[in-house]
Design a protein around this motif. Structure first.
Motif, PDB file in Angstrom:
ATOM      1  N   LEU A   9      -6.056 -72.063 -11.690  1.00 30.51           N
ATOM      2  CA  LEU A   9      -4.925 -72.982 -11.753  1.00 30.51           C
ATOM      3  C   LEU A   9      -4.200 -72.976 -10.420  1.00 30.51           C
ATOM      4  CD1 LEU A   9      -5.088 -71.483 -14.775  1.00 30.51           C
ATOM      5  CD2 LEU A   9      -3.295 -73.135 -15.174  1.00 30.51           C
ATOM      6  N   LYS A  36      -7.804 -76.442 -12.318  1.00 36.67           N
ATOM      7  CA  LYS A  36      -6.766 -77.372 -12.769  1.00 36.67           C
ATOM      8  C   LYS A  36      -5.560 -77.305 -11.848  1.00 36.67           C
ATOM      9  CE  LYS A  36      -7.479 -78.695 -17.108  1.00 36.67           C
ATOM     10  NZ  LYS A  36      -7.715 -80.066 -17.465  1.00 36.67           N
ATOM     11  N   SER A  38      -1.653 -77.422 -12.261  1.00 45.12           N
ATOM     12  CA  SER A  38      -0.672 -77.261 -13.326  1.00 45.12           C
ATOM     13  C   SER A  38       0.495 -76.458 -12.786  1.00 45.12           C
ATOM     14  CB  SER A  38      -1.322 -76.548 -14.509  1.00 45.12           C
ATOM     15  OG  SER A  38      -0.475 -76.527 -15.612  1.00 45.12           O
ATOM     16  N   THR A  47       0.822 -76.364 -18.874  1.00 49.06           N
ATOM     17  CA  THR A  47       0.267 -75.088 -18.421  1.00 49.06           C
ATOM     18  C   THR A  47      -0.001 -74.178 -19.617  1.00 49.06           C
ATOM     19  OG1 THR A  47       1.422 -75.249 -16.301  1.00 49.06           O
ATOM     20  CG2 THR A  47       0.684 -73.053 -16.974  1.00 49.06           C
ATOM     21  N   TYR A  50      -2.951 -75.466 -21.709  1.00 51.90           N
ATOM     22  CA  TYR A  50      -4.248 -75.224 -21.075  1.00 51.90           C
ATOM     23  C   TYR A  50      -4.645 -73.756 -21.189  1.00 51.90           C
ATOM     24  CZ  TYR A  50      -7.976 -74.349 -17.897  1.00 51.90           C
ATOM     25  OH  TYR A  50      -9.168 -73.916 -17.399  1.00 51.90           O
ATOM     26  N   CYS A  64      -4.537 -67.751 -10.371  1.00 50.68           N
ATOM     27  CA  CYS A  64      -3.399 -68.673 -10.262  1.00 50.68           C
ATOM     28  C   CYS A  64      -2.857 -68.666  -8.847  1.00 50.68           C
ATOM     29  CB  CYS A  64      -2.298 -68.261 -11.223  1.00 50.68           C
ATOM     30  SG  CYS A  64      -2.824 -68.222 -12.936  1.00 50.68           S
ATOM     31  N   VAL A  76       1.372 -67.830 -16.644  1.00 50.44           N
ATOM     32  CA  VAL A  76       0.055 -67.701 -17.281  1.00 50.44           C
ATOM     33  C   VAL A  76      -0.079 -66.325 -17.930  1.00 50.44           C
ATOM     34  CG1 VAL A  76      -2.434 -67.605 -16.834  1.00 50.44           C
ATOM     35  CG2 VAL A  76      -1.047 -69.450 -15.848  1.00 50.44           C
TER      36      VAL A  76
END
Length: 170
Positions: A9, A36, A38, A47, A50, A64, A76
């Protein structure tokens, strides 16, 4: 459940040139991944949705990347018990702000944090692959071979240097 994969991400599309290093490492090791854009701040529900979905579909770890306040990895990590690896992106203060935001997590919500920028993106992918390799002996062997190739390259460069020194060319 789908094939195990690494979820990447990024807080912004401006992070993509740096995170390309993660993609290249994972591709070279033949590791499945998704990537992704996000934002922890601009799209928090997206976020979370997902991460929850990826967790259920077989994400083994999350990488991330974010700059500035860099709360993506923490957001996350709050939504999963899978390993989260934070990549601080240099967007202001030489990336120090992102590094500190990524590494300073409260007890019980860990985020493994790698170096700022491209080296961090590369190491995040290697770390994610090593995590996945714990349960995948074939991947473990690919990681070992890759690391040996890297060592062999350093040795070859040293041999070239030593030959130049012996020939008086350096």
């Amino acid at each position: 459940m789908s094939q195990p994969f690494i979820a990447i991400l990024m807080g912004s599309d401006s992070d993509l040139p740096i995170m390309k290093s993660s993609v290249e490492v994972l591709r070279s090791l033949k590791v499945n991944f998704e990537i992704k854009i996000s934002s922890a701040h601009r799209t928090p529900a997206y976020t979370h949705s997902y991460v929850t979905d990826a967790d259920q579909r077989g994400a083994v770890a999350f990488i991330c990347a974010a700059g500035m306040a860099a709360h993506l990895a923490g957001a996350v990590a709050a939504a999963t018990t899978k390993p989260v690896i934070g990549v601080p992106i240099e967007s202001s203060l030489d990336g120090l702000d992102a590094l500190l935001s990524t590494v300073q997590m409260p007890g019980g919500i860990p985020v493994a944090t790698v170096a700022i920028g491209k080296a961090g993106a590369k190491n995040a992918a290697y770390l994610a692959a090593q995590i996945m390799a714990v349960a995948d002996p074939e991947l473990a062997e690919r990681v070992r071979v890759d690391r040996q190739a890297s060592a062999d390259l350093v040795i070859a460069k040293d041999q070239t240097l030593q030959a130049k020194i012996a020939a008086g060319e350096f």
